[in-house]
Scaffold this motif. Structure first.
Motif, PDB file in Angstrom:
ATOM      1  N   ASN A   1     -15.200 -96.214  33.079  1.00 20.55           N
ATOM      2  CA  ASN A   1     -15.462 -94.924  32.457  1.00 20.55           C
ATOM      3  C   ASN A   1     -16.766 -94.951  31.657  1.00 20.55           C
ATOM      4  O   ASN A   1     -16.825 -94.554  30.493  1.00 20.55           O
ATOM      5  CB  ASN A   1     -14.281 -94.505  31.565  1.00 20.55           C
ATOM      6  CG  ASN A   1     -14.385 -93.050  31.143  1.00 20.55           C
ATOM      7  OD1 ASN A   1     -15.021 -92.242  31.820  1.00 20.55           O
ATOM      8  ND2 ASN A   1     -13.783 -92.711  30.013  1.00 20.55           N
ATOM      9  N   ALA A   2     -17.808 -95.474  32.301  1.00 22.17           N
ATOM     10  CA  ALA A   2     -19.080 -95.673  31.609  1.00 22.17           C
ATOM     11  C   ALA A   2     -20.250 -95.366  32.544  1.00 22.17           C
ATOM     12  O   ALA A   2     -20.076 -95.258  33.758  1.00 22.17           O
ATOM     13  CB  ALA A   2     -19.168 -97.100  31.105  1.00 22.17           C
TER      14      ALA A   2
ATOM     15  N   LYS B   1     -22.186 -93.282  37.407  1.00 26.21           N
ATOM     16  CA  LYS B   1     -20.982 -93.466  36.609  1.00 26.21           C
ATOM     17  C   LYS B   1     -20.131 -94.545  37.262  1.00 26.21           C
ATOM     18  O   LYS B   1     -19.914 -94.519  38.477  1.00 26.21           O
ATOM     19  CB  LYS B   1     -20.182 -92.164  36.526  1.00 26.21           C
ATOM     20  CG  LYS B   1     -18.963 -92.321  35.633  1.00 26.21           C
ATOM     21  CD  LYS B   1     -18.157 -91.044  35.520  1.00 26.21           C
ATOM     22  CE  LYS B   1     -17.041 -91.255  34.482  1.00 26.21           C
ATOM     23  NZ  LYS B   1     -16.092 -90.142  34.475  1.00 26.21           N
TER      24      LYS B   1
ATOM     25  N   TYR C   1     -19.020 -91.392  24.453  1.00 24.74           N
ATOM     26  CA  TYR C   1     -18.947 -91.256  22.994  1.00 24.74           C
ATOM     27  C   TYR C   1     -19.909 -92.186  22.270  1.00 24.74           C
ATOM     28  O   TYR C   1     -20.325 -91.913  21.159  1.00 24.74           O
ATOM     29  CB  TYR C   1     -17.510 -91.388  22.471  1.00 24.74           C
ATOM     30  CG  TYR C   1     -16.797 -92.671  22.787  1.00 24.74           C
ATOM     31  CD1 TYR C   1     -15.756 -92.684  23.723  1.00 24.74           C
ATOM     32  CD2 TYR C   1     -17.114 -93.862  22.142  1.00 24.74           C
ATOM     33  CE1 TYR C   1     -15.091 -93.853  24.023  1.00 24.74           C
ATOM     34  CE2 TYR C   1     -16.442 -95.046  22.431  1.00 24.74           C
ATOM     35  CZ  TYR C   1     -15.433 -95.036  23.374  1.00 24.74           C
ATOM     36  OH  TYR C   1     -14.777 -96.194  23.660  1.00 24.74           O
ATOM     37  N   ASP C   2     -20.293 -93.314  22.938  1.00 22.66           N
ATOM     38  CA  ASP C   2     -21.335 -94.174  22.355  1.00 22.66           C
ATOM     39  C   ASP C   2     -22.663 -93.433  22.361  1.00 22.66           C
ATOM     40  O   ASP C   2     -23.444 -93.513  21.406  1.00 22.66           O
ATOM     41  CB  ASP C   2     -21.507 -95.454  23.171  1.00 22.66           C
ATOM     42  CG  ASP C   2     -20.298 -96.366  23.056  1.00 22.66           C
ATOM     43  OD1 ASP C   2     -19.647 -96.338  21.996  1.00 22.66           O
ATOM     44  OD2 ASP C   2     -20.008 -97.091  24.024  1.00 22.66           O
TER      45      ASP C   2
ATOM     46  N   LYS D   1     -20.429 -95.766  27.219  1.00 25.44           N
ATOM     47  CA  LYS D   1     -19.457 -94.668  27.253  1.00 25.44           C
ATOM     48  C   LYS D   1     -20.107 -93.413  26.667  1.00 25.44           C
ATOM     49  O   LYS D   1     -21.016 -93.497  25.849  1.00 25.44           O
ATOM     50  CB  LYS D   1     -18.244 -95.031  26.398  1.00 25.44           C
ATOM     51  CG  LYS D   1     -17.651 -96.381  26.772  1.00 25.44           C
ATOM     52  CD  LYS D   1     -16.243 -96.220  27.222  1.00 25.44           C
ATOM     53  CE  LYS D   1     -15.627 -97.575  27.516  1.00 25.44           C
ATOM     54  NZ  LYS D   1     -14.579 -97.535  28.498  1.00 25.44           N
TER      55      LYS D   1
END
Ligand SMILES: [Zn+2]
Ligand SMILES: [Zn+2]
Ligand SMILES: [Zn+2]
Length: 161
Positions: free
Chosen positions: A97-98, A92, A60-61, A58
Motif C-alpha cells: 500500500n505504498a 503503486k 499519509y507519510d 505511504k
C-alpha cells in the motif's frame, strides 16, 4: 533489452532515469508537457517527496511531509498520485500500500518490483523483455492492457547472503 538502451544494468534495479532529483523533475515535467498536461505544484511536490524517500512511501507519510502546502488534504494527494501513476512517473505497490517514483520512464516497461520479505525493500527491475511478453500474451487473450504492476516476493541480494 532494447537496442537503444545501452547503459549497464548489472544491478537489478539500476534506474534508467537520472539519479539527481532536480534533473529527474525536469525530465518528468517535460514528459507531462509532452502529454499535454500540467505539472502542478502539488504534483511536483509529491513526486519530489517520493524521489527523496529511501523506499516506498505511504500516502499519509507524504501528507505529513507536505509542509508549506498546508491546504493539502488527502483527496488532493490521492489525485496527484493518480495523475503521476497515469503518466507512468509513479507506481503503486499494492501489497505494501505504498508508492515509488519510477526509474524507467525513458522506455516502455512493465513495472516489476522485487520485494524482499525480510527487509521489505522494493526494487524496480529493468524489465523490458517482461513488458513485451506481457503485451503479447495479454493481446493474445483479447485483453487491452493499460498498465501493470508485477510484485515479486523473495529475498534481496543483501538478505540472502
Ligand atoms: Zn517503472
Ligand atoms: Zn532484503
Ligand atoms: Zn530501465
Amino acid at each position: 533489452m532494447a537496442q537503444s538502451h545501452t547503459h549497464d544494468h548489472a544491478s537489478a534495479n539500476t534506474p534508467c532515469a537520472p539519479q539527481d532529483v532536480d534533473a529527474f523533475l525536469a525530465e518528468a515535467e517535460a514528459l507531462v508537457v509532452r502529454k499535454g498536461q500540467r505539472m502542478t505544484r502539488i504534483r511536483r511536490k509529491v513526486l519530489r517527496l517520493l524521489l527523496e524517500n529511501e523506499g516506498p512511501a505511504k500516502a499519509y507519510d507524504l501528507l505529513a511531509n507536505l509542509d508549506g502546502e498546508g491546504a493539502a488534504k488527502p483527496p488532493t494527494i490521492y489525485r496527484a498520485l493518480d495523475f503521476l501513476q497515469e503518466t507512468g512517473l509513479v507506481h503503486k505497490i499494492e501489497s505494501l500500500n505504498a508508492y515509488v517514483a519510477c526509474g524507467h520512464t525513458s522506455h516502455n516497461h512493465s513495472a516489476v518490483f522485487l520485494i524482499c520479505d525480510i527487509c521489505q525493500n522494493a526494487e524496480e527491475l529493468h524489465a523490458v523483455a517482461t513488458s513485451q511478453a506481457l503485451k503479447k500474451e495479454t493481446e493474445a487473450a483479447g485483453f487491452q492492457m493499460t498498465r501493470a504492476v508485477i510484485e515479486v516476493r523473495g529475498r534481496c541480494r543483501r538478505c540472502h547472503a
